[in-house]
Scaffold this active site. Structure first.
Site, short mmCIF file in Angstrom:
data_model
loop_
_atom_site.label_atom_id
_atom_site.label_comp_id
_atom_site.label_asym_id
_atom_site.label_seq_id
_atom_site.Cartn_x
_atom_site.Cartn_y
_atom_site.Cartn_z
N LYS A 1 0.87 -1.19 0.00
CA LYS A 1 0.00 0.00 0.00
C LYS A 1 0.89 1.23 0.00
O LYS A 1 2.05 1.15 0.43
CB LYS A 1 -0.86 0.03 1.26
CG LYS A 1 -1.96 -0.99 1.26
CD LYS A 1 -3.00 -0.60 2.28
CE LYS A 1 -4.00 -1.72 2.48
NZ LYS A 1 -4.53 -1.75 3.84
N HIS B 1 2.16 6.74 2.91
CA HIS B 1 1.51 8.05 2.80
C HIS B 1 2.12 9.10 3.73
O HIS B 1 3.04 8.83 4.48
CB HIS B 1 -0.01 7.95 2.94
CG HIS B 1 -0.46 7.38 4.26
ND1 HIS B 1 -0.26 8.03 5.45
CD2 HIS B 1 -1.09 6.22 4.55
CE1 HIS B 1 -0.77 7.30 6.42
NE2 HIS B 1 -1.26 6.19 5.90
N HIS C 1 2.69 8.39 7.32
CA HIS C 1 3.88 7.57 7.59
C HIS C 1 5.14 8.42 7.54
O HIS C 1 6.10 8.16 8.25
CB HIS C 1 3.99 6.42 6.59
CG HIS C 1 2.87 5.43 6.71
ND1 HIS C 1 2.12 5.04 5.64
CD2 HIS C 1 2.36 4.78 7.78
CE1 HIS C 1 1.20 4.17 6.04
NE2 HIS C 1 1.32 4.00 7.34
N1 ARG Z 1 0.72 0.08 9.99
C1 ARG Z 1 -0.04 0.97 10.78
C2 ARG Z 1 -0.67 2.04 9.91
O1 ARG Z 1 -0.23 2.27 8.82
C3 ARG Z 1 0.81 1.66 11.84
C4 ARG Z 1 1.41 0.73 12.85
C5 ARG Z 1 1.81 1.45 14.12
N2 ARG Z 1 2.44 0.60 15.05
C6 ARG Z 1 1.82 -0.32 15.82
N3 ARG Z 1 2.52 -1.04 16.63
N4 ARG Z 1 0.51 -0.47 15.76
O2 ARG Z 1 -1.63 2.67 10.32
#
Ligand code: ARG
Length: 567
Positions: free
Chosen positions: A125, A128, A131
């Site tokens: 994905k 963005h 991130h």
């Molecule tokens: N992959 C998730 C997202 O894009 C963020 C993960 C953050 N870290 C965690 N341990 N939940 O929204």
């Protein structure tokens, strides 16, 4: 470095018999109120007197060395302390001389373990803008904690797990050869995903296939695992381009999939706690008492959730890293998720040392001047392109201002990327960030390029002089003007500022401070000629320039910003 606050506190404690008085001492933002100030109304209750009277009485009794505290003043119930500038200059120069590139660092971390979960994009994905913020904020915190003597582990908790992988596998199986996923993984995988999703909506049997694939993936089926691995590697390779541009590193890339075989334990532990409830075929933890919706642990179909994986990760991180603090950097949209997870984590039987030190560090949205930055399909802003755009805009500006500059490409890279990072870290993180090219690349604004420009100025002075005199040969008594003293006083606080930034997990505290240093230097420079005949004055002013140069460089580095040597 001499700790003036502590010196004052010790004397105050003797006079007032309040041992903990240091915590009341403030650093006033208005310098007319002194370098330190004691608001006596905070003592009024304990001492049963009016603040003004307390202030006067303390002042009477205080015996402070005049070489250190030059003046004590009572104003409106405040006791204001003015430090002798010479004492500050002395200690700053000695500290800079002793620590150089380590100026501002500390050992308060005492090798305690901090894990920072940041960036954490989702495989296949788009990476963005949220991130990007997580990457920049987390990357800064990583460096800040390290500088304070903590042992830091940076974790990229990749979103590499979930039913969508069953779909991707199905799509790839059907049409893989139509898409060039090697060349352009994220775009192409997104297209496959959209296409298979549409097909699933039309044809229930395809959806069944997808579910089946995911099941096979969980069971370790060779074909499915290999494909998953391929999607993961290709996505990571693309993300890596952004990490390279930002110069961000991770110590662990254990994403959600890493916990696929570790969730059974979570479910068992929660069952043992007696708090795991069946609800319409699903397993949940009720959080009504905490005024939160229930936390879903296992779905009706038996599959686990994002929250369960985070719980497994907490167990794993406690055991593997024995953390003193575990930090999670995500947008504020996940505030509830982490509140729930941290609450449920208390049921896992872990020591409180761990569950009391789970910290969510949320941040706000990124907005364009014209409104929300959309990440909806068709309007996805690719981060690599965004960073390259920053570099190319910086390059255009450099071409206009200084076409003969050597090493133009590298400078443009530092200026462009530095501008984006600084813009990201300039406000308290929970505020929405405004993304506007002209603002962030303005060399006269409160921006990354402005800091870099000031740094380059200090550099060119130091280069012209060729040599920074040893402090034993410097006569600090020639530094008498306000601009010099104000600048050095601010430099004195560098170490404290870094600690504050860590305590609040707020890199912006450093950003603002650096802007202030740059402005104070600008005043110093406008009011004082540095390269002059009088060697005594020259040497002292050059040393002030050298201190500024170091602080700007170290501070920027903590934020993840590289300074150009010339621009
Ligand atoms: N992959 C998730 C997202 O894009 C963020 C993960 C953050 N870290 C965690 N341990 N939940 O929204």
């Amino acid at each position: 470095m001499v700790d003036f606050k502590n010196i004052i506190a010790q004397e105050l404690a003797k006079v007032t018999n309040i041992d903990t008085i240091e915590q009341y001492i403030e650093v006033p933002s208005n310098k007319e109120m002194g370098d330190y100030s004691l608001p006596c109304f905070k003592l009024a209750k304990e001492l049963k007197k009016a603040p003004q009277i307390i202030a006067n009485e303390i002042k009477e009794k205080l015996k402070l060395n005049e070489d250190i505290v030059e003046k004590v003043q009572v104003v409106n119930g405040y006791l204001n302390f003015f430090i002798n500038p010479k004492a500050i200059i002395n200690t700053v120069f000695e500290e800079v001389d002793a620590k150089k590139e380590q100026f501002g660092s500390s050992t308060i971390g005492n090798s305690k373990n901090i894990v920072i979960d940041y960036s954490s994009p989702n495989i296949a994905k788009p990476f963005h803008i949220g991130h990007l913020r997580s990457t920049v904020i987390g990357g800064a915190l990583y460096k800040i904690y390290k500088f304070l003597g903590y042992k830091v582990t940076g974790i990229n908790h990749l979103g590499d797990y979930g039913t969508q992988f069953g779909k991707l596998i199905e799509g790839y199986k059907r049409w893989g050869n139509e898409y060039n996923i090697e060349e352009n993984p994220i775009d192409e995988l997104t297209k496959i995903y959209v296409r298979i999703n549409n097909l699933c909506k039309e044809d229930e049997s395809v959806l069944e296939e997808c579910r089946n694939n995911f099941k096979k993936l969980e069971e370790g089926d060779k074909y499915c695992t290999e494909l998953w691995q391929k999607f993961r590697n290709l996505s990571l390779k693309e993300f890596q381009k952004v990490y390279d541009l930002l110069d961000v590193h991770f110590d662990s890339l254990n994403g959600e999939a890493f916990y696929s075989d570790k969730m059974g334990e979570v479910v068992n532990l929660l069952e043992k706690s007696g708090k795991l409830l069946e609800s319409e075929g699903a397993k949940v933890i009720n959080l009504e008492e905490k005024q939160m919706p229930p936390c879903l642990i296992e779905k009706t179909n038996g599959s686990t959730t994002y929250a369960t994986r985070d719980l497994a990760a907490i167990l794993y991180r406690a055991r593997t890293y024995d953390f003193d603090k575990a930090i999670y950097v995500t947008s504020y949209e996940q505030i509830l998720h982490f509140k729930q997870v941290f609450e449920v984590a208390k049921l896992l039987g872990l020591d409180e040392k761990y569950t009391d030190n789970l910290i969510h560090v949320p941040f706000g949205m990124v907005m364009l001047k014209t409104g929300k930055m959309s990440t909806r399909e068709g309007n996805i802003i690719k981060l690599e392109e965004l960073l390259n755009e920053a570099i190319s805009r910086a390059s255009t500006i450099i071409e206009e201002k200084n076409p003969d500059l050597e090493n133009k490409e590298e400078v443009a890279k530092r200026v462009g990327i530095g501008a984006v990072i600084f813009n990201d870290l300039y406000n308290s993180r929970i505020k929405d960030e405004i993304f506007d090219w002209d603002t962030m690349l303005n060399f006269n604004g409160e921006t990354g390029p402005y800091l870099q420009y000031m740094y380059v100025r200090t550099n060119s002075i130091l280069e012209k002089v060729g040599k920074v005199e040893d402090i034993s040969n410097i006569d600090i008594s020639v530094l008498e003007d306000e601009a010099s003293i104000n600048l050095i006083k601010e430099i004195y606080f560098f170490g404290d500022i870094i600690k504050q930034a860590a305590m609040k997990d707020e890199p912006y505290i450093i950003s603002r401070y650096l802007i202030n240093i740059a402005k104070l230097f600008s005043t110093f420079y406008n009011e004082n000629k540095i390269i002059i005949e009088d060697e005594k004055i020259k040497n002292a002013r050059v040393y002030v320039t050298y201190c500024t140069n170091l602080v700007l460089k170290i501070g920027a580095k903590l934020l993840g910003i590289k300074m150009p040597e010339k621009m």
